[in-house]
Design a protein around this motif. Sequence first.
Motif, PDB file in Angstrom:
ATOM      1  N   UNK A 139       1.045  -3.386  12.781  1.00  0.00           N
ATOM      2  CA  UNK A 139       0.971  -4.848  12.734  1.00  0.00           C
ATOM      3  C   UNK A 139      -0.146  -5.309  11.795  1.00  0.00           C
ATOM      4  N   UNK A 140      -1.280  -4.620  11.860  1.00  0.00           N
ATOM      5  CA  UNK A 140      -2.402  -4.988  10.993  1.00  0.00           C
ATOM      6  C   UNK A 140      -2.042  -4.768   9.522  1.00  0.00           C
ATOM      7  N   UNK A 141      -1.361  -3.668   9.231  1.00  0.00           N
ATOM      8  CA  UNK A 141      -0.972  -3.374   7.853  1.00  0.00           C
ATOM      9  C   UNK A 141      -0.001  -4.433   7.330  1.00  0.00           C
ATOM     10  N   UNK A 142       0.894  -4.903   8.175  1.00  0.00           N
ATOM     11  CA  UNK A 142       1.857  -5.926   7.767  1.00  0.00           C
ATOM     12  C   UNK A 142       1.148  -7.245   7.481  1.00  0.00           C
ATOM     13  N   UNK A 143       0.190  -7.610   8.316  1.00  0.00           N
ATOM     14  CA  UNK A 143      -0.542  -8.866   8.105  1.00  0.00           C
ATOM     15  C   UNK A 143      -1.437  -8.791   6.869  1.00  0.00           C
ATOM     16  N   UNK A 144      -1.935  -7.591   6.572  1.00  0.00           N
ATOM     17  CA  UNK A 144      -2.808  -7.426   5.409  1.00  0.00           C
ATOM     18  C   UNK A 144      -2.063  -7.685   4.106  1.00  0.00           C
ATOM     19  N   UNK A 145      -0.734  -7.599   4.135  1.00  0.00           N
ATOM     20  CA  UNK A 145       0.053  -7.909   2.950  1.00  0.00           C
ATOM     21  C   UNK A 145       0.073  -9.405   2.678  1.00  0.00           C
TER      22      UNK A 145
END
Length: 321
Positions: A139-145
């Motif tokens: 989830x964090x990786x997706x938001x970092x995009x």
Amino acid sequence: MNEMCDILPVKGRFAPSPSGRMHLGNLFSFLLAWLSVRHGGGSLVLRIEDLDPERCKPEFARQLMDDLRWLGLTWDEGGEDPAYWQSNRGRLYQAAFDVLAAKGLTYPCFCTRHQRLIEAPHSHEVSPSCPCAGLSPEQAAARALERSPSYRVRVPGSTICFTDGLQGGYSQDLAIDCGDFPIRRSDGAWAYQLAVVVDDAAMGITQVVRGRDLLSSTPRQLWLYEVLGWKPPAFYHVPLLLAPDGRRLAKRDGDLDMGALRQRYAPEELLGILAQMAGQQRTAQPISAADLARSFDWSKVPKEDITVNPVLLSNSGRKGS
């Protein structure tokens, strides 16, 4: 061994943010730090806390140093030395961040400035635990995009207690009274709480004298010292100077900044005014910094905030330089 430690000279510091001309309140805190160190035969570091490139300017730092020299308040390390400017110390903050990350204590935060008051490097607002703490790595990786995150540290549910040299005992439940706090902004700037701990530890600071508005920041800094395996300094939180209408002095108060004060007073006159406020003199008689250091006494320093006497400040003194 303990007896030897007790007699070692203190090492203090003054760590201003060069975001404007120094005012009377800034000077009051620095004077007490300077007097405590000089009275004890110790050494003093002048560190420039220019974490925020938008607000902090080199010309303000140079003016600050000129004002201190005009008053006879010297330092032993730092000042113009770029190694003591926080804008040049990022690798040290990164190393501490990496240690915290390796312990599983950091996490990315995607809350906006509107949602949370975390963006200013010198923010001391109490903030509850962040909902981003529960995000999975995916989830964090997706938001970092979508947007760059800031970073926070996870605090334990424990109470930190310490004895302040002036204010006495103080305690804070990190989880309830503080919450997970920021250590790096979303734009990459390092946050105050981490940088100040890293710098004080690296510079061997044994005594921190600063305004009592930072008293509530101390428990989280003590926790960082513990987690990072460093010995914390002793803390003295001194009263703030208030304007006659009860406001805390700020850099917008031009009549009380060093530009106006240097036009109104000679150095010894201004030091005499501050010495009276600090409980070191019964009257505001002129005195040199060296003479004031010889008789300095912490037990005479008031604990509560001090309202500046408008009559005293409106008197015309000798012209400074």
